[in-house]
Design an enzyme around this catalytic site. Structure first.
Site, PDB file in Angstrom:
ATOM      1  N   GLY A   1     -28.196  59.327  97.868  1.00 56.28           N
ATOM      2  CA  GLY A   1     -27.683  57.950  97.702  1.00 56.28           C
ATOM      3  C   GLY A   1     -28.535  56.971  98.483  1.00 56.28           C
TER       4      GLY A   1
ATOM      5  CB  SER B   1     -30.906  62.687 102.907  1.00 53.99           C
ATOM      6  OG  SER B   1     -30.249  63.231 101.776  1.00 53.99           O
ATOM      7  CE  LYS B   2     -35.779  56.279 101.945  1.00 55.23           C
ATOM      8  NZ  LYS B   2     -37.186  56.163 101.985  1.00 55.23           N
ATOM      9  NE  ARG B   3     -34.084  65.217  99.764  1.00 52.92           N
ATOM     10  CZ  ARG B   3     -33.522  66.106 100.553  1.00 52.92           C
ATOM     11  NH1 ARG B   3     -32.772  67.047 100.056  1.00 52.92           N
ATOM     12  NH2 ARG B   3     -33.726  66.052 101.863  1.00 52.92           N
TER      13      ARG B   3
END
Ligand code: GLU
Length: 485
Positions: free
Chosen positions: A260, A256-258
């Site tokens: 990286g 997930s974006k959170r």
């Protein structure tokens, strides 16, 4: 090698960026096609108009192009092949949905969103895990349908899922997966805006484009039984499926974006080489089984097979990507690195300074084993591009003693007497001064490094001296003597 020449496709929906998982899907399709002398097709699945993002298609094509994953066929575009674009093929999907209606495999549904919401709530209260349409509109007569269509009522077209035997998906990676038809919803095929849903457009295109192997992410496995039914209802041959393992964060949660970056564009902006990123994503779920980790695209084509793709999730390990970038950098030839470094210089505060190719290639040789990225030649080796303005405080405290100015003053004189010195000459001169003062060489080397570079680490000090050249070295010693004494 498989025997028939396969036809595969990468079918992204344009979201504005290319997810690293998307790059992996594209790459595996590409490798599979090349390995088996097949055809790699690019198809843009842009029938969800709510998700339309301006410029997304162009940026997707640009990123795939950067990665070197070019389609083998498609509409002509600027001397190469462009992608097939679903939003330009609407009449094809409509024609096919009509065929299903004629065969009673699909039907018009005029239910309002209010009715569907009530249905959803009722089913939820009854403990259903997901909503299933109740085939309410299947009982409409031909006249009723005709009148409603004439009156321009809002409608969709739904798949008419027949109850019966289990739906079987034979997956090349996951093996046999069975689905109970009772769990399959009467999926909307054509939406009220006249656009097809992903499911219809995807199956129709895979058939018309003669796709032999559908290689895609595991998140599409739940959609596959609907696709299998569509193939059956159309009377078409079902392609082979291969669902690729999920990508995971290091804590094994879904990537997930959170935790990286997930956009390929972010990695490009950070200076990763395409070779390294390709090498890295190739290993996210596949290995040749020979412990090799460093690959160029050609070798990947040579070794790739779907049989060696794993079922379990693949952990995205950024340290490994950095290591691969380092390894690819080490193997790049000097001319390429010089030109890459020039590009970095042109974007930096040194853009107006001029450096010869010979100078840059000597800096590269000295620094290469100390950097993962081309931009780090500038960040870590700034002293090759400008004289240090500041001097590392810790190193100064440790190495700048009361006698240091006297030693360096002598060193300066000794260096000045050298003619076209190479690194050995500097070393001999420094040895001579150390002997004269009867001190260890370290008493000269450390402060010398500090005055020429401003920092305490880096390549060998004699390499730095040789690259900077005698005049610059002397100038730097003089400046530091003024500033630090
Ligand atoms: N359009 C889907 C996506 O965005 C394609 C899935 C498939 O390959 O069937 O990934």
């Amino acid at each position: 090698m498989i025997h028939c020449k396969p036809r595969v496709r990468f079918a992204p929906s344009p979201t504005g960026y290319l997810h690293v998982g998307g790059l992996r899907t594209a790459l595996y399709n590409y490798l599979f096609a090349k390995r088996n002398e097949g055809t790699f097709v690019l198809r843009i699945e842009d029938t969800d108009r709510n998700r339309f993002v301006e410029g997304a298609v162009e940026s997707l094509i640009e990123t795939l192009d950067w990665a070197g994953l070019k389609p083998d066929e498609g509409p002509a575009a600027g001397g190469s092949y462009g992608p097939y674009v679903q939003s330009q093929r609407l009449n094809i999907y409509n024609k096919h949905s009509q065929k299903l209606i004629e065969d009673h495999k699909a039907y018009y549904c005029f239910c309002s969103s209010e009715r569907l919401e009530i249905l959803r709530k009722e089913q939820q209260q009854a403990g259903a895990s997901q909503m299933k349409y109740d085939k309410h509109c299947l009982s409409l007569s031909a006249d009723q349908i005709h009148n409603k269509l004439q009156a321009g009522e809002n409608c969709v077209i739904r798949l008419n899922v027949q109850s019966g035997e289990k739906v079987i998906v034979e997956d090349l990676i996951r093996g046999r997966v069975e689905f109970d038809p009772e769990t399959i919803d009467d999926q909307v095929l054509i939406k009220s805006d006249g656009y097809p849903t992903y499911h219809l457009a995807n199956v129709v295109d895979d058939h018309l484009m003669e796709i032999t192997h559908v290689i895609r992410g595991e998140e599409w496995l739940p959609s596959t039984p609907k696709h299998v039914l569509l193939y059956q209802y159309f009377g078409w041959e079902i392609p082979k499926f291969a669902h690729l393992p999920l990508l995971l964060n290091s804590d094994r949660s879904k990537l997930s974006k959170r935790q990286g970056d997930v956009a390929v564009e972010d990695y490009i902006a950070k200076g990763y080489f395409k070779e390294a990123l390709i090498n890295f994503v190739a290993l996210l779920g596949w290995s040749a089984g020979d412990n090799q980790e460093f690959y160029y695209l050609d070798e990947l084509i040579d070794k790739f097979s779907l049989e060696r793709v794993q079922k379990s999730g693949a952990v995205f390990n950024i340290e490994k990507l950095n290591w691969l970038n380092f390894e690819h950098l080490q193997r790049k030839d000097s001319n390429e690195l010089v030109s890459l470094l020039r590009t970095e210089i042109s974007k930096s505060k040194y853009m107006n300074k001029s450096f010869s190719d010979d100078y840059l290639s000597r800096v590269i040789n000295a620094m290469k084993e100390r950097v993962n990225f081309v931009h780090e030649f500038l960040a870590n080796g700034f002293y090759f591009f400008e004289a240090p303005i500041e001097f590392e405080e810790k190193a100064r405290e440790k190495n700048w003693k009361a006698d240091t100015p006297v030693y360096l003053g002598k060193l300066k004189i000794e260096f000045a007497s050298l003619e076209n010195p190479v690194k050995e000459d500097y070393e001999t001169a420094l040895g001579k001064v150390a002997e004269e003062f009867e001190i260890g060489k370290g008493k000269l080397i450390h402060p010398l490094r500090l005055v020429v570079s401003g920092v305490s680490g880096g390549p060998g000090v004699y390499d730095i001296l040789e690259i900077l050249g005698k005049n610059e070295v002397i100038k730097r010693i003089e400046t530091a003597l003024q500033k630090l004494s």
